[in-house]
Write a protein that holds these residues in place. Structure first.
Motif, mmCIF file in Angstrom:
data_model
loop_
_atom_site.group_PDB
_atom_site.id
_atom_site.type_symbol
_atom_site.label_atom_id
_atom_site.label_comp_id
_atom_site.label_asym_id
_atom_site.label_seq_id
_atom_site.Cartn_x
_atom_site.Cartn_y
_atom_site.Cartn_z
ATOM 1 N N GLY A 1 2.094 4.046 0.861
ATOM 2 C CA GLY A 1 1.883 4.826 2.075
ATOM 3 C C GLY A 1 2.776 6.023 2.241
ATOM 4 O O GLY A 1 2.499 6.880 3.065
ATOM 5 N N GLY A 2 3.858 6.105 1.505
ATOM 6 C CA GLY A 2 4.709 7.282 1.587
ATOM 7 C C GLY A 2 5.750 7.262 2.678
ATOM 8 O O GLY A 2 6.613 8.125 2.751
ATOM 9 N N GLY A 3 5.697 6.275 3.594
ATOM 10 C CA GLY A 3 6.750 6.112 4.586
ATOM 11 C C GLY A 3 6.767 7.136 5.693
ATOM 12 O O GLY A 3 7.797 7.327 6.334
ATOM 13 N N SER A 4 5.647 7.821 5.951
ATOM 14 C CA SER A 4 5.602 8.783 7.050
ATOM 15 C C SER A 4 4.366 8.541 7.903
ATOM 16 O O SER A 4 3.347 8.032 7.424
ATOM 17 C CB SER A 4 5.608 10.222 6.520
ATOM 18 O OG SER A 4 4.501 10.440 5.671
ATOM 19 N N SER A 5 4.455 8.904 9.156
ATOM 20 C CA SER A 5 3.382 8.641 10.111
ATOM 21 C C SER A 5 2.075 9.288 9.660
ATOM 22 O O SER A 5 2.036 10.429 9.213
ATOM 23 C CB SER A 5 3.773 9.169 11.494
ATOM 24 O OG SER A 5 2.737 8.937 12.426
ATOM 25 N N GLY A 6 0.987 8.533 9.798
ATOM 26 C CA GLY A 6 -0.326 9.049 9.443
ATOM 27 C C GLY A 6 -0.757 8.743 8.026
ATOM 28 O O GLY A 6 -1.927 8.938 7.674
ATOM 29 N N THR A 7 0.161 8.277 7.166
ATOM 30 C CA THR A 7 -0.211 7.941 5.807
ATOM 31 C C THR A 7 -0.789 6.532 5.763
ATOM 32 O O THR A 7 -0.686 5.757 6.713
ATOM 33 C CB THR A 7 0.996 8.039 4.863
ATOM 34 O OG1 THR A 7 2.013 7.138 5.312
ATOM 35 C CG2 THR A 7 1.547 9.450 4.827
ATOM 36 N N TRP A 8 -1.380 6.177 4.634
ATOM 37 C CA TRP A 8 -2.036 4.880 4.524
ATOM 38 C C TRP A 8 -2.178 4.499 3.050
ATOM 39 O O TRP A 8 -2.017 5.321 2.155
ATOM 40 C CB TRP A 8 -3.425 4.921 5.172
ATOM 41 C CG TRP A 8 -4.301 6.019 4.648
ATOM 42 C CD1 TRP A 8 -4.329 7.315 5.076
ATOM 43 C CD2 TRP A 8 -5.225 5.937 3.556
ATOM 44 N NE1 TRP A 8 -5.232 8.040 4.338
ATOM 45 C CE2 TRP A 8 -5.803 7.224 3.400
ATOM 46 C CE3 TRP A 8 -5.635 4.914 2.711
ATOM 47 C CZ2 TRP A 8 -6.750 7.499 2.436
ATOM 48 C CZ3 TRP A 8 -6.592 5.179 1.733
ATOM 49 C CH2 TRP A 8 -7.140 6.469 1.614
ATOM 50 N N GLN A 9 -2.480 3.231 2.840
ATOM 51 C CA GLN A 9 -2.805 2.708 1.518
ATOM 52 C C GLN A 9 -3.654 1.463 1.735
ATOM 53 O O GLN A 9 -3.233 0.537 2.430
ATOM 54 C CB GLN A 9 -1.541 2.378 0.725
ATOM 55 C CG GLN A 9 -1.799 1.809 -0.658
ATOM 56 C CD GLN A 9 -2.442 2.829 -1.591
ATOM 57 O OE1 GLN A 9 -2.265 4.025 -1.424
ATOM 58 N NE2 GLN A 9 -3.197 2.345 -2.558
ATOM 59 N N ASP A 10 -4.855 1.413 1.163
ATOM 60 C CA ASP A 10 -5.804 0.342 1.421
ATOM 61 C C ASP A 10 -6.071 -0.491 0.171
ATOM 62 O O ASP A 10 -5.958 -0.005 -0.960
ATOM 63 C CB ASP A 10 -7.152 0.904 1.907
ATOM 64 C CG ASP A 10 -7.070 1.559 3.274
ATOM 65 O OD1 ASP A 10 -6.055 1.351 3.964
ATOM 66 O OD2 ASP A 10 -8.022 2.275 3.641
ATOM 67 N N ASP A 11 -6.439 -1.763 0.397
ATOM 68 C CA ASP A 11 -7.014 -2.627 -0.639
ATOM 69 C C ASP A 11 -6.175 -2.625 -1.916
ATOM 70 O O ASP A 11 -6.661 -2.329 -3.016
ATOM 71 C CB ASP A 11 -8.450 -2.175 -0.958
ATOM 72 C CG ASP A 11 -9.311 -2.077 0.287
ATOM 73 O OD1 ASP A 11 -9.154 -2.923 1.182
ATOM 74 O OD2 ASP A 11 -10.138 -1.149 0.371
ATOM 75 N N THR A 12 -4.909 -2.984 -1.763
ATOM 76 C CA THR A 12 -3.952 -2.891 -2.866
ATOM 77 C C THR A 12 -3.292 -4.243 -3.126
ATOM 78 O O THR A 12 -2.908 -4.942 -2.188
ATOM 79 C CB THR A 12 -2.874 -1.831 -2.554
ATOM 80 O OG1 THR A 12 -3.509 -0.556 -2.434
ATOM 81 C CG2 THR A 12 -1.822 -1.773 -3.645
ATOM 82 N N ASP A 13 -3.152 -4.594 -4.393
ATOM 83 C CA ASP A 13 -2.470 -5.826 -4.800
ATOM 84 C C ASP A 13 -1.205 -5.480 -5.576
ATOM 85 O O ASP A 13 -1.232 -4.654 -6.504
ATOM 86 C CB ASP A 13 -3.372 -6.691 -5.676
ATOM 87 C CG ASP A 13 -4.428 -7.434 -4.878
ATOM 88 O OD1 ASP A 13 -4.269 -7.556 -3.645
ATOM 89 O OD2 ASP A 13 -5.416 -7.895 -5.488
ATOM 90 N N ILE A 14 -0.103 -6.146 -5.204
ATOM 91 C CA ILE A 14 1.177 -5.985 -5.896
ATOM 92 C C ILE A 14 1.658 -7.386 -6.272
ATOM 93 O O ILE A 14 1.979 -8.190 -5.397
ATOM 94 C CB ILE A 14 2.221 -5.309 -4.984
ATOM 95 C CG1 ILE A 14 1.719 -3.935 -4.509
ATOM 96 C CG2 ILE A 14 3.547 -5.159 -5.702
ATOM 97 C CD1 ILE A 14 2.607 -3.304 -3.466
ATOM 98 N N TYR A 15 1.716 -7.682 -7.560
ATOM 99 C CA TYR A 15 2.107 -9.045 -7.921
ATOM 100 C C TYR A 15 2.762 -9.112 -9.300
ATOM 101 O O TYR A 15 2.559 -8.265 -10.162
ATOM 102 C CB TYR A 15 0.915 -9.995 -7.846
ATOM 103 C CG TYR A 15 -0.244 -9.696 -8.774
ATOM 104 C CD1 TYR A 15 -0.334 -10.277 -10.038
ATOM 105 C CD2 TYR A 15 -1.288 -8.865 -8.373
ATOM 106 C CE1 TYR A 15 -1.412 -10.037 -10.868
ATOM 107 C CE2 TYR A 15 -2.365 -8.612 -9.200
ATOM 108 C CZ TYR A 15 -2.430 -9.201 -10.441
ATOM 109 O OH TYR A 15 -3.497 -8.958 -11.270
ATOM 110 N N ASP A 16 3.597 -10.143 -9.454
ATOM 111 C CA ASP A 16 4.266 -10.474 -10.714
ATOM 112 C C ASP A 16 5.143 -9.344 -11.250
ATOM 113 O O ASP A 16 5.292 -9.169 -12.468
ATOM 114 C CB ASP A 16 3.245 -10.884 -11.784
ATOM 115 C CG ASP A 16 2.555 -12.197 -11.467
ATOM 116 O OD1 ASP A 16 3.062 -12.933 -10.594
ATOM 117 O OD2 ASP A 16 1.494 -12.483 -12.058
#
Length: 244
Positions: free
Chosen positions: A168-183
């Motif tokens: 998401g970038g850590g700033s207001s208005g940003t986003w990140q959808d449908d993401t998997d982080i594993y292992d």
């Protein structure tokens, strides 16, 4: 440093080797601290020339889709080691990224890309004062994805840097959808292990990651939409709260 006076006086209290580049004269100033002989002529230095190392650019009429980028060593670049911009269905596999000014692997826009089996290493800035790094150029991220969907980040090793994996970038208005982080294996970061500040993002899952050291292993502030799922991660050696 951003100006020569601050560089000379070490106004941020870094108390270690640092540098200043004068954009008008194109002169690079380097200060060596706690390295034995401070004479620059006795040390080998590497200066980044290009930014980024590799760019997969799908903006406009360009096409950067369905690419497999595998087994490449990417060393010492100004901002990004590997950058995906509006690229779709790209696989970054078994690469090593070492030494970067902003992000080791950076994905912005696009969809359905996978970053796997990579090793991303930055300098051990965790030993420096947090206030001297936060909001400055040294606030690096190993792997960052923002304003995209369907991204998978798995089985990577991230060492050093400020944040290890960010969404998401850590700033207001940003986003990140449908993401998997594993292992993923994360160690010795200066701030967050997983920076899941997705703001308006949704459907993000993080599980099975091992986070050693760092200030705050998992940050999820703010999450204004969601859902965000964080489960079955292993955390040890933290300096602050395990979850923010």
């Amino acid at each position: 440093y951003n100006d020569f006076t601050a560089f000379q006086t070490d106004s941020r209290g870094v108390n270690t080797s640092n540098w200043y580049f004068n954009p008008s004269t194109y002169q690079l100033y380097v200060k060596l601290v706690n390295v034995g002989n401070p004479d620059p002529s006795t040390h080998q230095m590497t200066v980044a020339r290009r930014n980024p190392g590799f760019l997969f650019n799908g903006y406009g009429s360009l096409n950067a889709d369905y690419i497999i980028f595998k087994g490449i060593n990417v060393l010492n670049h100004q901002q990004y080691g590997i950058q995906l911009s509006q690229a779709n269905n790209v696989v970054i596999d078994s690469c090593t990224v070492r030494g970067y000014g902003a992000m080791g692997i950076y994905s912005v826009g696009g969809s359905n890309s996978t970053i796997q089996n990579c090793r991303v290493v930055d300098s051990n800035i965790r030993l420096l004062p947090w206030n001297a790094l936060k909001y400055y150029k040294q606030e690096t991220t190993g792997i960052l994805a923002k304003e995209s969907s369907g991204v998978v980040i798995r089985n990577n090793i991230i060492e050093g840097g400020m944040d290890a994996i960010g969404l998401g970038g850590g700033s207001s208005g940003t986003w990140q959808d449908d993401t998997d982080i594993y292992d993923n294996s994360i160690s010795e970061t200066g701030d967050d292990g997983l920076s899941l500040d997705i703001f308006n993002g949704k459907n993000v899952r993080a599980w099975g990651n091992t986070i050693a050291g760092g200030l705050t292993p998992i940050s999820a502030a703010p999450v204004q939409a969601g859902p965000l799922y964080v489960f079955r991660n292993v955390i040890f050696g933290r300096l602050n709260a395990a979850l923010k």
